[in-house]
Design an enzyme around this catalytic site. Structure first.
Site: not given
Ligand code: FAD
Lengths: 530, 151
Positions: A443
């Protein structure tokens, strides 16, 4: 529609109302909300698009296709911590465990008091959480489906009189295929790739996949677009095609590691000096137990239950069984020792414990020379080492109470516990940070934190950056600190909130109501599309 | 793979995995190409870190056992790896861990190994494919946030 890089045969130029970088827990809901409000929305996603047909329960393949750096992103510092990050449509939600918790209420009080976020109210957040829970079919894990590992662990916790229960999950009719973190093969998990993104597409949004945003275009202090590079799906290398997008609002939702990296590379939105700092990660450790009877992992819901007795002290236990190829890595043994234990895999259970409120923090930096890749620094501080140890002790106690005859930890000097004596020895011992074998974290948060003061924060409560008008950040990076629980629902809630502010701004025709931006139909070089 | 001979690979695979009772032995033919692919898919430092770890393993073997890893008998190789893994010093432990990661993954991912342990990904995939999960929900319209979601 979804436009994969392989269908793009020439450089493209687009003009839209909103350009969103990243399609995860932040980007997906924003795309859906703004497209449904009638705005033209374009999302660029660095990863590829996969559907349930592609999710074949093969962990190593999933790591290589759907995770950044094949799931081997690590933090530099003591100890090295594995920090896997999703890279696919739906972001990390496509490969997460599906736990959907509201934030720990005392944390919101802290955000309001110490981060100047008076505008964030519990009533508003609860309303949004309620909508999200409905939309994502959030309900408690079904004990009938959860599997024997989960029921056994909970029975141990109950015997000890600990506060525990079944986790709320964004899953519909889950049958427990044990593969949430490698993509849900039954379509039960309501991750962003099967919810917000398809909805956004139905409202006319476009998603470019294997397309990496590399620059945010700024004119006169205002974000006016993004420059992107298409990548070859197989190699991840630039395909030679580019995408230039003009937009009235730009949203950076690339996650708490890639968002600050993009800003740091460009030297943007960082007058506070806080971009990339304050990284929180919920460092996690685990305990594996061996039973006489067969528990049958990984069938069931890998992360089905919790023990929150010590949540107030920053320790949350949440379950996690994994397939053999990952399980083998959690046992710090080689040769005959490893083989003897691995043949007993069916009789083993694994559980995880995370430091949910932590004093440690890290930073994301652009150290150059690593290709397009941030470097992550993180140092686990003394009090968090103590919490991680306490989590291991607690998990071991619970496993023994549940009937385990051996428990395996990841603390050097205490890898194998055979009963109460070993447990007491672990409790009494002084565990050092370097004693932890194989720590992980899931996270990443806080690297572009939200706040009421431009000197100490990167974005306002609306998610707009203090420095660049029309540039919004909306992902895990804006949470000022850990929400005390798994963060996806809170990130989504922030995104829903942020969508409201962007909608308001765009609908009022501010800024400029498209005075620079040509309408979508004016532009050349449309993709071939599928 | 560059750097390690076939014999060195076989020694390394067996030293880490052992030969679990009732399961097939490690198979360099099948596992090494996967390990190469896996290392390439990671951060650019990973292949280098793997090879550096193999070199360091030999140095540690010389220091701790008086011979390079390849010249130890199988029992001593396992013993060395277990000593490194249980070290409280993160450097030797790190050396063994970096090597263990792709080696163990490459073994336990093999269907003929995972299936007898109860993880038959093909059967699970077939079963999962039969499931039909529908989505029939939307969010309330933006202009009326208080309205209940549903439908
Ligand atoms: C194995 C695992 C299990 C988890 N389990 C849980 C759970 O059960 N419950 C929970 O609440 N959280 C869980 N989490 C955490 C949760 O999924 C993340 O905190 C959340 O998805 C983060 O959201 P975000 O929008 O910050 O980033 P992300 O969901 O990671 O999305 C960011 C996206 O941006 C893209 N990106 C990055 N840089 C660029 C760029 N320059 N150009 C274009 N695209 C780009 C990436 O490829 C990615 O797809 C888990 C995480 C992992 C790894």
């Amino acid at each position: 529609m979804i436009i994969p890089s392989r269908d793009v045969r020439e450089d493209l130029r687009r003009a839209v109302d909103v350009a969103i970088i990243g399609s995860g827990a932040g980007g997906g809901p924003l795309a859906r909300e703004l497209a449904s409000a009638g705005h033209s929305v374009l999302v660029v996603e660095e990863g590829a698009h996969f559907t349930r047909e592609d999710f074949n329960l093969k962990p190593a393949e999933a790591y290589m296709r759907m995770y950044r750096d094949a799931g081997q992103t690590v933090t530099m510092g003591l100890p090295f911590i594995l920090l896997p990050l999703g890279k696919t449509v739906g972001g990390t939600t496509t490969v997460n465990s599906g736990t959907a918790l509201r934030m720990f209420p005392p944390v919101l009080k802290k955000w309001r008091m110490t981060h100047g976020l008076d505008e964030l109210t519990e009533e508003e957040l609860n309303l949004i959480y309620g909508h999200l829970e409905e939309y994502l079919f959030v309900k408690r894990a079904d004990p009938e489906v959860a599997g024997k590992v989960a029921t056994t662990f909970l029975s141990g916790a109950e015997k000890l009189g600990l506060s525990c229960g079944w986790l709320p999950r964004n899953a519909k009719e889950c049958e427990g295929f044990g593969s949430c973190v490698f993509g849900c093969p039954s379509g039960s998990k309501q991750s962003v790739d099967v919810t917000f993104i398809p909805d956004a597409l139905s409202f006319g949004a476009d998603v470019y996949t294997c397309c990496r945003a590399e620059r945010i275009e700024v004119k006169g202090g205002r974000a006016v677009g993004i420059s992107c590079q298409f990548l070859d799906e197989a190699t991840g290398k630039p395909s030679g095609r580019r995408l230039e997008v003009e937009a009235r609002a730009v949203v950076l939702a690339a996650g708490a590691i890639c968002t600050p990296y993009l800003l740091l590379r460009q030297g943007l939105a960082n007058s506070s000096g806080q971009v990339g700092k304050n990284l929180a990660i919920h460092p996690a450790t685990q305990a594996v137990a061996l039973f006489d009877e067969v528990l049958g992992p990984p069938r069931g819901i890998p992360q089905a239950c919790y023990v929150d007795e010590f949540q107030g002290e920053g320790i949350m236990l949440e379950g996690g069984t994994v397939p053999p190829e990952i399980h083998a890595l959690s046992l710090p043994f080689a040769g005959r020792r490893s083989a003897e234990l691995m043949v007993k895999y069916p009789n083993m259970g694994m559980f995880g414990g995370m430091v949910s409120e932590s004093a440690s923090c890290g930073a994301v930096k652009d150290t150059g020379r690593r290709g397009y890749r941030p470097t992550i620094f993180y140092l686990l501080r003394g009090e968090d080492v103590a919490k991680a140890k306490a989590a291991v002790v607690l998990m071991a106690e619970i496993w023994f109470a549940a009937g385990a005859h051996r428990v395996f930890t990841t603390i050097a000097g205490h890898y194998e516990l055979t009963g109460a004596r070993d447990l007491r020895r672990l409790e009494r011992s002084r565990v050092r940070v370097s004693d932890f074998y194989g720590m992980s974290a899931y996270h990443p948060l806080g690297t572009c934190r939200m706040g009421g003061d431009p000197q100490w924060s990167v974005v306002k409560h609306t998610c707009e950056t203090w420095d660049v008008e029309g540039l919004y950040i909306c992902d895990g990076s804006v949470l000022p600190s850990s929400p005390g629980v798994n963060p996806q629902l809170t990130i989504m809630a922030m995104a829903m909130r942020c969508a409201g502010f962007i909608d308001e701004r765009l609908s009022a025709g501010k800024p400029g109501a498209g005075e620079n931006a040509p309408r979508p139909e004016d532009v050349a070089g449309e993709p071939q599309g599928d | 793979m560059k750097g390690l001979t076939r014999q060195q690979w076989e020694e390394l695979l067996t030293a880490f995995t052992g030969i679990p009772e009732g399961l097939p032995p490690p198979d360099a033919e099948e596992q090494v190409p996967f390990i190469e692919e896996y290392l390439r898919a990671g951060a650019p430092e990973l292949p280098g870190a793997f090879h550096a770890s193999y070199l360091l393993l030999n140095v540690l073997s010389l220091l701790m056992k008086g011979r390079p890893f390849s010249r130890l008998d199988p029992g001593h190789r396992e013993d060395l790896l277990n000593r490194l893994l249980s070290s409280r010093n993160p450097l030797p432990r790190g050396v063994a861990t970096i090597l263990a990661l792709p080696v163990l993954t490459s073994y336990y991912r093999r269907p003929e190994v995972a299936s007898p342990l109860g993880f038959d990904s093909r059967a699970l995939k077939e079963e999962a494919a039969l499931r039909v999960v529908s989505r029939d929900r939307s969010l309330p319209p933006r202009d009326d946030p208080a309205e209940e979601a549903g439908g």
